[in-house]
Design an enzyme around this catalytic site. Structure first.
Site, short mmCIF file in Angstrom:
data_model
loop_
_atom_site.label_atom_id
_atom_site.label_comp_id
_atom_site.label_asym_id
_atom_site.label_seq_id
_atom_site.Cartn_x
_atom_site.Cartn_y
_atom_site.Cartn_z
CB SER A 161 -0.95 0.00 1.21
OG SER A 161 -0.22 -0.01 2.42
CG HIS A 162 2.07 3.26 2.37
ND1 HIS A 162 1.11 2.43 2.89
CD2 HIS A 162 1.60 4.52 2.48
CE1 HIS A 162 0.10 3.17 3.33
NE2 HIS A 162 0.37 4.43 3.10
CG HIS A 168 4.76 10.47 6.78
ND1 HIS A 168 4.55 9.22 6.25
CD2 HIS A 168 5.86 10.36 7.56
CE1 HIS A 168 5.48 8.39 6.71
NE2 HIS A 168 6.30 9.06 7.50
CB ALA A 217 6.08 6.91 3.20
CG LEU A 271 5.21 5.88 11.14
CD1 LEU A 271 5.62 7.21 10.55
CD2 LEU A 271 3.97 6.06 12.02
CG HIS A 325 -7.49 6.36 2.04
ND1 HIS A 325 -7.15 6.79 0.78
CD2 HIS A 325 -8.78 6.72 2.22
CE1 HIS A 325 -8.20 7.40 0.23
NE2 HIS A 325 -9.20 7.36 1.09
CG ASP A 338 -4.06 -2.20 2.37
OD1 ASP A 338 -3.40 -2.48 1.35
OD2 ASP A 338 -3.62 -2.33 3.52
CG HIS A 381 -14.26 1.97 23.28
ND1 HIS A 381 -14.85 0.74 23.08
CD2 HIS A 381 -13.51 1.85 24.40
CE1 HIS A 381 -14.49 -0.08 24.05
NE2 HIS A 381 -13.67 0.56 24.87
N GLY A 409 6.27 -7.75 11.53
CA GLY A 409 7.58 -7.49 10.90
C GLY A 409 8.17 -8.72 10.24
P1 NDP Z 1 -1.27 -4.12 8.64
O1 NDP Z 1 -2.61 -4.28 9.27
O2 NDP Z 1 -1.03 -4.81 7.37
O3 NDP Z 1 -0.12 -4.57 9.64
C1 NDP Z 1 0.01 -3.95 10.88
C2 NDP Z 1 1.13 -4.58 11.67
O4 NDP Z 1 0.73 -5.87 12.12
C3 NDP Z 1 2.40 -4.80 10.86
O5 NDP Z 1 3.50 -4.56 11.68
C4 NDP Z 1 2.29 -6.26 10.43
O6 NDP Z 1 3.57 -6.89 10.23
C5 NDP Z 1 1.59 -6.87 11.61
N1 NDP Z 1 0.76 -8.00 11.27
C6 NDP Z 1 -0.13 -8.10 10.26
N2 NDP Z 1 -0.75 -9.28 10.32
C7 NDP Z 1 -0.26 -9.94 11.36
C8 NDP Z 1 -0.49 -11.24 11.95
N3 NDP Z 1 -1.38 -12.07 11.43
N4 NDP Z 1 0.23 -11.58 13.04
C9 NDP Z 1 1.14 -10.75 13.57
N5 NDP Z 1 1.41 -9.52 13.06
C10 NDP Z 1 0.72 -9.13 11.99
O7 NDP Z 1 -0.94 -2.55 8.46
P2 NDP Z 1 -1.93 -1.38 8.10
O8 NDP Z 1 -2.73 -1.81 6.95
O9 NDP Z 1 -2.64 -0.92 9.31
O10 NDP Z 1 -0.91 -0.24 7.66
C11 NDP Z 1 -0.20 -0.42 6.44
C12 NDP Z 1 0.79 0.68 6.25
O11 NDP Z 1 0.13 1.91 5.96
C13 NDP Z 1 1.69 0.99 7.44
O12 NDP Z 1 3.02 0.91 7.00
C14 NDP Z 1 1.34 2.42 7.83
O13 NDP Z 1 2.43 3.18 8.32
C15 NDP Z 1 0.87 2.97 6.51
N6 NDP Z 1 0.04 4.15 6.70
C16 NDP Z 1 0.59 5.37 6.47
C17 NDP Z 1 -0.15 6.51 6.68
C18 NDP Z 1 0.45 7.86 6.51
O14 NDP Z 1 -0.21 8.83 6.79
N7 NDP Z 1 1.68 7.99 6.10
C19 NDP Z 1 -1.55 6.44 7.11
C20 NDP Z 1 -2.01 5.09 7.35
C21 NDP Z 1 -1.24 3.99 7.13
P3 NDP Z 1 4.10 -7.14 8.72
O15 NDP Z 1 4.44 -5.79 8.18
O16 NDP Z 1 5.28 -8.02 8.87
O17 NDP Z 1 2.98 -7.78 7.96
O1 PYC Z 2 -2.89 4.42 3.50
O2 PYC Z 2 -4.15 5.49 4.92
C1 PYC Z 2 -3.21 5.45 4.13
C2 PYC Z 2 -2.41 6.69 3.92
C3 PYC Z 2 -2.75 7.96 4.18
C4 PYC Z 2 -1.67 8.75 3.83
C5 PYC Z 2 -0.69 7.94 3.38
N1 PYC Z 2 -1.15 6.67 3.46
#
Ligand code: NDP
Ligand code: PYC
Length: 339
Positions: free
Chosen positions: A52-53, A125, A127, A129, A191, A193, A235, A311
């Site tokens: 997603s990033h 940002h 990307a 994090l 977002h 995804d 919540h 991770g």
């Molecule tokens: P995920 O739900 O895919 O994963 C969240 C964390 O949980 C990761 O560290 C992942 O490790 C771990 N994980 C996932 N599945 C399992 C499992 N079954 N058992 C154990 N650990 C697990 O991430 P999100 O979709 O919530 O976020 C995706 C990315 O989007 C992030 O990198 C986030 O920083 C980025 N993002 C950036 C934003 C911005 O404003 N810049 C805004 C919102 C999101 P692993 O990575 O190894 O799968």
């Molecule tokens: O995937 O939610 C997201 C997001 C917002 C800004 C950058 N990534």
């Protein structure tokens, strides 16, 4: 071949991908230092299978730069505020170059005081994090970061979106292992995804979002077109998202997730907000013992039957990419070459 491999998947060396992305950033108005930092970040996400990033974000970066919404040549202004506090005005540029500009000062403060905060504002940002925190843990420090994004998440119990998808990332050293790292949006889904699911025509799980009328929906398009996301965990996720707004925007002086107006910048996609990074030097507490205690916790969890740590999937993808090249779709590579 991994499950991700298919006839349409190509693999290219990390350095080649990073150089390609760096050229795109430069061509669309970034200075060389900014282009280098962003290209490394985006190529690292693609390498680790953080799709997603990864390169998925490049058209958004390009249209944002072309729109003039973000300054690709911004020079961050670093202020040494207090023994444990550094502030950076990213000058309307990206957050990662602001972190790079303040990094050495931040680490020296954390090493001398035991703890230090970096508050970034006036920053974009777009990307993952984890690349912001993982390198600190590789140096033996504990790192926590939060960043707010743009309003698309309805607080638990509210009727309209206020929060961004507001991720939290954490990294801690672990004896004999890669650092323990997690990085997660505080929304039920990132977002990015939702966009990927919409593109693939896939329904979402229940509980992720609502449509324009505020009714629950599993249609990603309905979320993107006037609808909104929900926090994860009701919540509880909502409270964490509120904390991210307070720390990343309220504290740093960055914009809250709803405080933007990009109407005069068609094509703009990046959130113009703030970011907080906290470092703790465990040597000031239990020293080497912390990393051993991390290992003990990890082993206890594994002993309880856990077969996947946060991770771990990324590190598996990274190892594969190091051996065989970074995977991306042939169509994505073609699109990058056009950019
Ligand atoms: P995920 O739900 O895919 O994963 C969240 C964390 O949980 C990761 O560290 C992942 O490790 C771990 N994980 C996932 N599945 C399992 C499992 N079954 N058992 C154990 N650990 C697990 O991430 P999100 O979709 O919530 O976020 C995706 C990315 O989007 C992030 O990198 C986030 O920083 C980025 N993002 C950036 C934003 C911005 O404003 N810049 C805004 C919102 C999101 P692993 O990575 O190894 O799968
Ligand atoms: O995937 O939610 C997201 C997001 C917002 C800004 C950058 N990534």
């Amino acid at each position: 071949m991994s499950a991700a491999d298919s006839a349409s998947t190509v693999r290219i060396p990390f350095d080649e991908l990073a150089a390609l992305l760096r050229g795109i950033f430069q061509r669309h108005g970034c200075s060389d230092p900014v282009a280098a930092v962003l290209a490394h970040n985006c190529a690292s996400a693609q390498r680790d299978g953080a799709h997603s990033h990864g390169v998925f974000r490049m058209p958004g970066y390009v249209s944002t730069l072309d729109s003039g919404w973000v300054d690709g040549r911004a020079v961050p202004q670093v202020s040494d505020v207090a023994p444990g506090y550094v502030s950076v005005d990213a000058a309307g540029g990206f957050a990662q170059p602001a972190l790079a500009a303040a990094r050495a000062l931040l680490v020296s403060k954390a090493r001398s005081a035991g703890i230090a905060a970096l508050a970034i504002h006036n920053s974009h940002h777009f990307a993952a994090l984890w690349p912001d925190v993982e390198p600190f843990a590789e140096e033996g420090l504990i790192a926590l970061s939060v960043v707010n994004s743009m309003t698309c998440v309805v607080p638990h119990g509210a009727r309209r979106p206020v929060f961004g998808t507001n991720p939290i990332a954490f990294a801690a050293p672990c004896a004999g292992e890669a650092p323990i790292v997690f990085d997660m949006a505080t929304s039920a889904m990132a977002h990015g995804d939702v966009q990927i699911a919409a593109r693939a025509g896939q329904a979402l799980p229940a509980g992720v979002g609502v449509d324009a009328a505020g009714e629950p929906t599993t249609d990603p398009q309905a979320i993107l077109e006037g609808g909104a996301l929900l926090p994860f965990g009701g919540h509880k996720g909502s409270a964490l998202s509120m904390m991210v707004e307070l720390l990343a925007a309220g504290l740093t002086g960055g914009n809250f997730s709803w405080e933007y107006d990009w109407a005069s910048h068609p094509g703009a996609k990046t959130p113009w907000t703030g970011q907080l990074i906290l470092l703790i030097d465990p040597d000031k507490g239990q020293g080497e013992a912390f990393a051993k205690r991390s290992r003990t916790l990890l082993e206890q969890m594994q002993g309880a039957g856990l077969d996947r740590l946060p991770g771990e999937r990324r590190h598996r993808e990274r190892a594969l990419a190091q051996a065989q090249g970074v995977a991306l779709q042939a169509t994505e590579l073609e699109r990058l070459r056009q950019l």
